[in-house]
Design a protein around this motif. Structure first.
Motif, short mmCIF file in Angstrom:
data_model
loop_
_atom_site.label_atom_id
_atom_site.label_comp_id
_atom_site.label_asym_id
_atom_site.label_seq_id
_atom_site.Cartn_x
_atom_site.Cartn_y
_atom_site.Cartn_z
N THR A 70 0.84 -1.19 0.00
CA THR A 70 0.00 0.00 0.00
C THR A 70 0.88 1.24 0.00
N PRO A 71 0.63 2.21 -0.86
CA PRO A 71 1.43 3.43 -0.85
C PRO A 71 1.40 4.09 0.53
N ALA A 72 2.54 4.63 0.92
CA ALA A 72 2.66 5.21 2.26
C ALA A 72 2.51 6.72 2.21
N ALA A 73 2.38 7.33 3.39
CA ALA A 73 2.34 8.78 3.50
C ALA A 73 3.60 9.36 2.87
N GLY A 74 3.45 10.41 2.10
CA GLY A 74 4.58 11.00 1.42
C GLY A 74 4.78 10.48 0.01
N ASP A 75 4.19 9.32 -0.31
CA ASP A 75 4.27 8.81 -1.68
C ASP A 75 3.37 9.64 -2.60
N VAL A 76 3.74 9.69 -3.87
CA VAL A 76 2.91 10.33 -4.89
C VAL A 76 2.66 9.29 -5.97
N VAL A 77 1.40 8.90 -6.14
CA VAL A 77 1.01 7.87 -7.10
C VAL A 77 0.26 8.54 -8.25
N VAL A 78 0.73 8.32 -9.47
CA VAL A 78 0.08 8.87 -10.66
C VAL A 78 -0.39 7.71 -11.52
N LEU A 79 -1.70 7.65 -11.79
CA LEU A 79 -2.28 6.60 -12.64
C LEU A 79 -2.89 7.25 -13.87
N GLU A 80 -2.30 6.98 -15.01
CA GLU A 80 -2.80 7.51 -16.28
C GLU A 80 -3.79 6.54 -16.89
N ASP A 81 -4.83 7.09 -17.53
CA ASP A 81 -5.88 6.28 -18.16
C ASP A 81 -6.57 5.38 -17.15
N ALA A 82 -7.01 6.00 -16.06
CA ALA A 82 -7.66 5.23 -15.00
C ALA A 82 -8.95 4.59 -15.47
N GLN A 83 -9.54 5.04 -16.57
CA GLN A 83 -10.78 4.43 -17.06
C GLN A 83 -10.56 2.99 -17.50
N HIS A 84 -9.29 2.61 -17.79
CA HIS A 84 -9.00 1.23 -18.19
C HIS A 84 -8.66 0.33 -16.99
N ALA A 85 -8.48 0.94 -15.81
CA ALA A 85 -8.08 0.14 -14.65
C ALA A 85 -9.26 -0.65 -14.11
N ASP A 86 -8.95 -1.77 -13.44
CA ASP A 86 -10.02 -2.54 -12.82
C ASP A 86 -10.53 -1.78 -11.60
N PRO A 87 -11.81 -1.88 -11.29
CA PRO A 87 -12.40 -1.11 -10.19
C PRO A 87 -11.68 -1.32 -8.86
N ALA A 88 -11.23 -2.53 -8.59
CA ALA A 88 -10.58 -2.80 -7.29
C ALA A 88 -9.33 -1.96 -7.12
N SER A 89 -8.52 -1.83 -8.16
CA SER A 89 -7.29 -1.04 -8.07
C SER A 89 -7.60 0.43 -7.82
N VAL A 90 -8.58 0.95 -8.57
CA VAL A 90 -8.94 2.36 -8.39
C VAL A 90 -9.49 2.60 -6.99
N GLN A 91 -10.35 1.71 -6.54
CA GLN A 91 -10.92 1.88 -5.20
C GLN A 91 -9.84 1.83 -4.13
N ALA A 92 -8.84 0.94 -4.31
CA ALA A 92 -7.75 0.85 -3.34
C ALA A 92 -6.96 2.15 -3.29
N LEU A 93 -6.67 2.73 -4.43
CA LEU A 93 -5.91 3.98 -4.47
C LEU A 93 -6.71 5.14 -3.86
N VAL A 94 -7.99 5.21 -4.16
CA VAL A 94 -8.83 6.27 -3.59
C VAL A 94 -8.90 6.14 -2.08
N SER A 95 -9.10 4.92 -1.59
CA SER A 95 -9.18 4.69 -0.14
C SER A 95 -7.87 5.05 0.54
N ALA A 96 -6.75 4.73 -0.13
CA ALA A 96 -5.44 5.06 0.45
C ALA A 96 -5.27 6.57 0.56
N ALA A 97 -5.68 7.29 -0.48
CA ALA A 97 -5.54 8.75 -0.46
C ALA A 97 -6.42 9.40 0.58
N ARG A 98 -7.58 8.79 0.87
CA ARG A 98 -8.50 9.37 1.84
C ARG A 98 -8.10 9.07 3.28
#
Length: 860
Positions: A70-98
Motif C-alpha cells: 500500500t502506498p505510504a504517506a509522502g508517496d505520490v502515485v500517478v495513474l494515467e488512463d484510469a478508465q482502463h483500470a479494474d475497479p478494485a485497483s482504483v478503489q484501493a488507491l482512492v481509499s489510500a488517499a482518503r
C-alpha cells in the motif's frame, strides 16, 4: 511513462496550481485527444511521482508496479488512463488517499462516465478539467514547430479543431507551412480523425450514412446555423423516414441530437464535418448541394448551395448573391451579407466586379465583428486598385482593431477620393465609418456632424443611414442631454425593423439608460442586444452590449453576473479581433477581482485591458478606470491620481467628464484629498459639482457629495461634512447602486472616526461592512474591520496581532508590519502622516522594537 512535450501556457498554469496545492486525491479529466497524457506525465515529473502507473485496456490491474504494498504517506502515485483500470485497483488507491496518513494520488481519466467515475469525482479534493485550448496555447504549439501564425490563423485553427490538443498538434504537423499564408486554404481533417470518421461511417446503415452526409453538406453551406433540421437533412438524403437513421448516427457519435423529439441535429465539430465531406468526394458533395438548393427555405442558404454545387464563375449567380446581400445589409444582418458578398466575388466573371464585391464583403465581415476572417483578405484587398470604398474598408478595420492613426489616414484618403454627388452610397459609408471613428475618439460633436452627413447623402432606409442614426444619439447625449437622445431613440425604435437593426438601437438606448441612473432598464435593453442569432446579427454590437451590461450588473451589486458577462464578452472580443472593446470588458473584471482580493487575477486582467497613449480614447478611459479601481482597492491613492490624471486633459471635457457616463470624478477627487492635495480637490470638485447640478444627475451629484464630505472632514468642518455625506446617502437611497452606498458609508465612517466620533463612526462603518460583505468585496470588508478595530468601539478583537497596543496603534502596526509606508498607512486609515509617525513611535516603545523589520518579525 516517458516525459511528454512542453506544456502550453494554460496547462502550465494549471500544473503549477496543482503542484502547489495541498490536495491528496486529484482527478484529471480530458476528452479524447485533449492532452491528458501530456499533463499527467508533466505532473509526474514535477511532483515528482513515487509510482507512475499506466492502465491499459487489456490488463487486469495497473497496480503491479506497487509490488503488492500500500502506498505510504509522502508517496505520490500517478495513474494515467484510469478508465482502463479494474475497479478494485482504483478503489484501493482512492481509499489510500482518503486515509489520514495516505499518499497523494492523481488519477487521469480520459472518458468521464457514470458509476465508478462519479464516485471518484465526489471523493476527489480537486478536479482538473482539461478543456479547450486557448489561442495562446495554439500559438505556443505553432512556435514549438517553428511556425509563427498570424492571429487570424490561430483563431481559425482553434475553432476548426474545437480546441482539441490532438487535432491542433496533428494539423500543425501535417499542413505544409506555406499553406498557412494562403487566404483560400481550407483546413483539412487531421489524419487520425479522418480514419476514425471513415470507420464510423462504414459501420452505419445506408440511411444513417446518407443522413450524416446530408447534415455535413447543410452545415457547410450555412455558417450561421447552430443546427440542422432533420426534416431538411432527410429530404436531401432522399429518406422517407429518419428516426432510425438519426438513432444509428447518434449511437456512432457522428451527430448530436439537440432536442427531445430528435428534430434538430448537428455534427460534433468542424473536424468531423470536414472528414465526412472529404469522404463524400467532390462529385458526391456537388450532387447533395444541388439537392439542398431546392430544399432549404432560406434563399441565402439556397444560393450558397447553388455555388457549392458548381463553384465556378457565373455572372447570373453572382448578381443574385449581390442583390440578396444588399437586402440583408439593409436589415443590418452583416454576417449573412458578408457570406453572400464573398461568394458573389468568387462567382463574378468581371475582375473589377470581383474586387468590388470582395471589398464590400470584407466591410460586412468587419461590421459583423469577424475581424480575423476579414484580416485573411487584407493582402488581397491591398493589391486591388485604390478606390474610396477600399480605403474606407481598411479604415473601418483599423477602427475596430484600435488603431486611430491608421484609421484617420485611411478614412481621410477615402473621403478625399470620393465624389459624393456621383457616388453617394460610398460617401455615406465613409461618413458612417467616421461616426465610429469619432465615437472611439470620444468626440460627440464630430460624431453628430458625420452622422448627419451619412444620413443626408442617402435614403433614410439605407444601411449606412440607419446605422448612423442608431449611433447618433450617443453623440447627442453629451451635448444636448441624455433625455433628448433617449427621446430620439424611442422614435427610432418605431421606425426600424426587428432584428439586427433594432439590436443597434437597443444597445445604444441601454447604454444611455445606464448613464441616466436607470440600471434596471439598461439591463433589460442590453440583455436583449446580446444575441447575434437572427440572420447573423452584429458581434460588434453584441460586444458593446456585453461591456455595458457588465457595468450595469456591477453597479447593482450582481457581481457574479457581471463577471460572467464581462468574461464572455472578453473572450468573444479576443476571438473576434475587436481590440477596441477589450479595455471596456476588462475594466469590470479587474474591478471585481480587486475588490474580492484576488490580486493575481486582477493584475492579469489589468494587463489584458491596458491601453497606451497611441490607442483610441475609448480604450484609454476604461483602462485608466480599471487601473484606478485596482490601486484604490490597494489603498494606493498616489497611483489612483496618476492613473486618472489623463482624464483631466482637454480632450476629455466634452464627453468623458460628462456626468453619468464614466464614474471617475469622485474617485479622483477622493484620492486628491487623501494624498494631501486639498486645493486641487476643491477646484476639481467645484467644476464637476456645477456640471452635475446643471445636468440634474442624481448619482453623479451623490458621488461628488461624498468626495466633498471627505474634503470638508479634512478641513475640520465636521458639520458640513456630515451634511454632504447625509445628502449623498439620501440621493442614493432610491437608486439600486449598492456599491456606491457602501463607498459613501465607508468614507463617512472614516471621517467621523478621524473627528473623534467613534461610536457614531462604528455604526456607519458597520453599515458599509454589511454591504461590502453582501457584495463579496473582501478587500473592503477587511478595511472596515481595521477601521472598527482602530475605533475601539464594539469591535470584536478575539484575534490580536499585538498585545498592549490601543486599537488605533494596533491598526497602524498591522499595516506597517505588512510593508506599507507611512503615507500608505495614512491613506488607508484616513489619518495624517504625522499621526501615523506619532503612533509608530509609541508602538516601537511599547513593543521594544527599533525598526519596521523588527516590528514585522513580531507578528504572530
Amino acid at each position: 511513462m516517458s516525459p511528454g512535450p512542453p506544456l502550453v501556457p494554460t496547462r502550465r498554469r494549471a500544473l503549477d496550481d496543482l503542484v502547489g496545492s495541498a490536495a491528496r486525491l486529484v482527478l484529471v479529466t480530458a476528452p479524447p485527444g485533449g492532452g491528458l497524457s501530456t499533463f499527467v506525465r508533466a505532473y509526474a515529473e514535477a511532483a515528482p511521482a513515487t509510482h507512475r502507473l499506466l492502465a491499459l485496456p487489456w490488463e487486469d490491474a495497473p497496480g503491479a508496479a506497487l509490488a503488492g504494498r500500500t502506498p505510504a504517506a509522502g508517496d505520490v502515485v500517478v495513474l494515467e488512463d484510469a478508465q482502463h483500470a479494474d475497479p478494485a485497483s482504483v478503489q484501493a488507491l482512492v481509499s489510500a488517499a482518503r486515509a489520514a496518513d495516505g499518499p497523494v494520488v492523481v488519477l487521469g481519466w480520459r472518458v468521464p462516465g457514470e458509476g465508478l467515475f462519479e464516485s471518484v469525482r465526489s471523493a476527489a479534493d480537486t478536479v482538473v478539467a482539461l478543456d479547450r485550448l486557448a489561442a495562446q496555447d495554439v500559438a505556443a504549439l505553432a512556435e514549438q514547430r517553428g511556425l509563427v501564425l498570424p492571429a487570424s490563423q490561430v483563431d481559425r485553427l482553434l475553432a476548426h479543431a474545437d480546441g482539441r490538443m490532438r487535432h491542433v498538434v496533428e494539423l500543425l504537423d501535417e499542413v505544409p507551412a506555406a499553406d498557412w499564408t494562403v487566404s483560400f486554404f481550407a483546413l483539412p481533417a487531421p489524419a487520425t480523425a479522418a480514419r476514425a470518421v471513415r470507420a464510423a461511417l462504414a459501420g452505419l446503415t445506408d440511411d444513417g450514412r446518407a443522413l450524416v452526409r446530408a447534415a455535413a453538406v447543410l452545415e457547410a453551406a450555412d455558417r450561421q446555423a447552430r443546427a440542422v433540421a432533420v426534416s431538411e437533412a432527410g429530404r436531401v438524403a432522399g429518406l422517407d423516414a429518419t428516426v432510425a437513421a438519426v438513432d444509428d448516427a447518434g449511437r456512432a457519435g457522428l451527430v448530436g441530437v439537440l432536442d427531445e423529439h430528435a428534430m434538430w441535429i448537428r455534427l460534433p465539430d468542424p473536424v468531423v464535418r470536414r472528414a465526412v465531406l472529404d469522404e463524400l468526394g467532390p462529385a458526391g458533395r456537388a450532387e447533395l448541394h444541388e439537392r439542398a438548393a431546392g430544399v432549404v427555405v432560406d434563399p441565402a442558404v439556397a444560393l450558397h448551395h447553388r455555388w457549392f454545387a458548381a463553384p465556378r464563375p457565373d455572372a447570373e449567380l453572382a448578381d443574385r448573391l449581390d442583390e440578396l446581400a444588399s437586402e440583408r445589409a439593409r436589415q443590418g444582418a452583416w454576417a449573412s451579407a458578408a457570406d453572400l458578398l464573398v461568394l458573389a466575388s468568387r462567382a463574378s466573371v468581371d475582375a473589377e466586379a470581383r474586387g468590388a464585391r470582395l471589398v464590400r464583403g470584407v466591410d460586412a465581415l468587419v461590421g459583423a465583428g469577424e475581424v480575423p476572417r476579414a484580416s485573411r483578405y487584407l493582402t488581397e484587398l491591398e493589391s486591388l486598385r485604390e478606390t474610396p470604398l477600399r480605403n474606407a474598408v481598411l479604415g473601418y478595420l483599423a477602427v475596430v482593431r484600435g488603431r486611430p492613426a491608421e484609421a484617420e489616414s485611411r478614412l481621410g484618403r477615402a473621403w478625399e477620393l470620393v465624389n459624393p454627388r456621383r457616388d453617394a452610397d460610398t460617401a455615406s459609408l465613409i461618413a458612417q465609418r467616421y461616426v465610429l471613428h469619432h465615437l472611439a475618439r470620444c468626440r460627440p460633436r464630430e460624431l453628430v456632424a458625420w452622422a448627419d452627413r451619412a444620413m443626408d447623402l442617402v435614403e433614410p432606409s439605407a444601411p449606412t443611414a440607419v446605422e448612423a442614426a442608431a449611433i447618433r444619439g450617443l453623440g447627442v447625449a453629451p451635448v444636448d442631454g441624455i433625455d433628448v437622445a433617449l427621446e430620439g431613440y424611442r422614435t427610432l425604435v418605431g421606425e426600424v425593423p426587428e432584428g439586427p437593426v433594432a439590436q443597434r438601437v437597443t444597445m445604444a438606448s441601454g447604454w444611455l439608460h445606464l448613464a441616466a441612473d436607470d440600471p434596471d432598464r439598461a439591463r433589460e435593453e442590453l440583455q436583449s442586444a446580446l444575441t447575434t442569432d437572427f440572420l447573423g446579427g452584429s458581434r460588434r454590437i453584441s460586444l458593446w452590449a456585453h461591456g455595458w451590461l457588465a457595468r450595469a450588473q456591477f453597479q447593482t451589486g450582481d457581481w457574479d453576473d457581471a463577471m460572467r458577462t464581462a468574461t464572455a464578452g472578453l473572450e468573444m472580443a479576443q476571438r473576434s479581433g475587436m481590440s477596441l472593446l477589450v479595455p471596456l470588458l476588462a475594466w469590470t473584471r479587474t474591478q471585481v477581482l480587486a475588490l474580492r482580493g484576488d490580486w493575481e487575477a486582477a493584475e492579469q486582467s489589468l494587463r489584458v485591458g491596458d491601453a497606451a497613449g497611441r490607442d483610441y480614447e475609448l480604450m484609454r478611459v476604461p483602462a485608466a478606470l480599471a487601473r484606478a479601481a485596482y490601486c484604490e482597492a490597494r489603498a494606493d491613492y498616489v497611483s489612483v491620481v496618476r492613473a486618472l490624471a489623463p482624464l483631466t486633459q482637454p480632450w476629455a471635457r466634452e464627453w468623458v467628464e460628462q456626468p453619468g457616463y464614466w464614474p471617475w470624478p469622485d474617485v479622483y477627487a477622493n484620492a486628491l484629498v487623501l494624498v494631501g492635495r486639498e486645493d486641487d480637490a476643491d477646484a476639481f470638485l467645484a467644476r464637476h459639482e456645477e456640471r452635475a447640478a446643471d445636468a440634474g444627475h442624481v448619482s453623479a451629484t451623490a458621488r461628488l457629495a461624498y468626495a466633498r464630505g471627505r474634503w470638508q472632514g479634512v478641513r475640520g468642518d465636521l458639520d458640513a461634512a456630515r451634511q454632504s455625506f447625509q445628502r449623498a446617502i439620501a440621493l442614493l437611497e432610491p437608486l439600486p447602486l449598492r456599491y456606491d452606498r457602501a463607498r459613501v458609508h465607508f468614507a463617512f465612517g472614516q471621517t467621523l472616526r478621524r473627528a473623534g466620533r467613534r461610536a457614531e463612526a462604528d455604526a456607519v462603518i458597520s453599515t458599509a461592512r454589511d454591504i461590502y460583505l453582501a457584495l463579496g468585496a473582501a478587500t473592503y470588508v477587511a478595511r472596515c474591520d481595521r477601521e472598527l478595530a482602530a475605533g475601539g468601539v464594539n469591535a470584536a478583537r478575539s484575534q490580536r496581532e499585538f498585545d498592549d497596543l490601543t486599537p488605533q496603534e494596533e491598526a497602524v502596526a498591522g499595516l506597517v508590519a505588512q510593508g506599507r509606508s507611512n503615507k500608505e498607512v495614512a491613506a488607508e486609515l484616513f489619518l495624517s502622516v504625522k499621526t501615523v509617525q506619532y503612533h509608530l513611535t509609541r508602538i516601537y516603545a511599547k513593543l521594544g522594537v527599533r525598526s519596521r523589520a523588527e516590528l514585522a518579525a513580531r507578528r504572530p
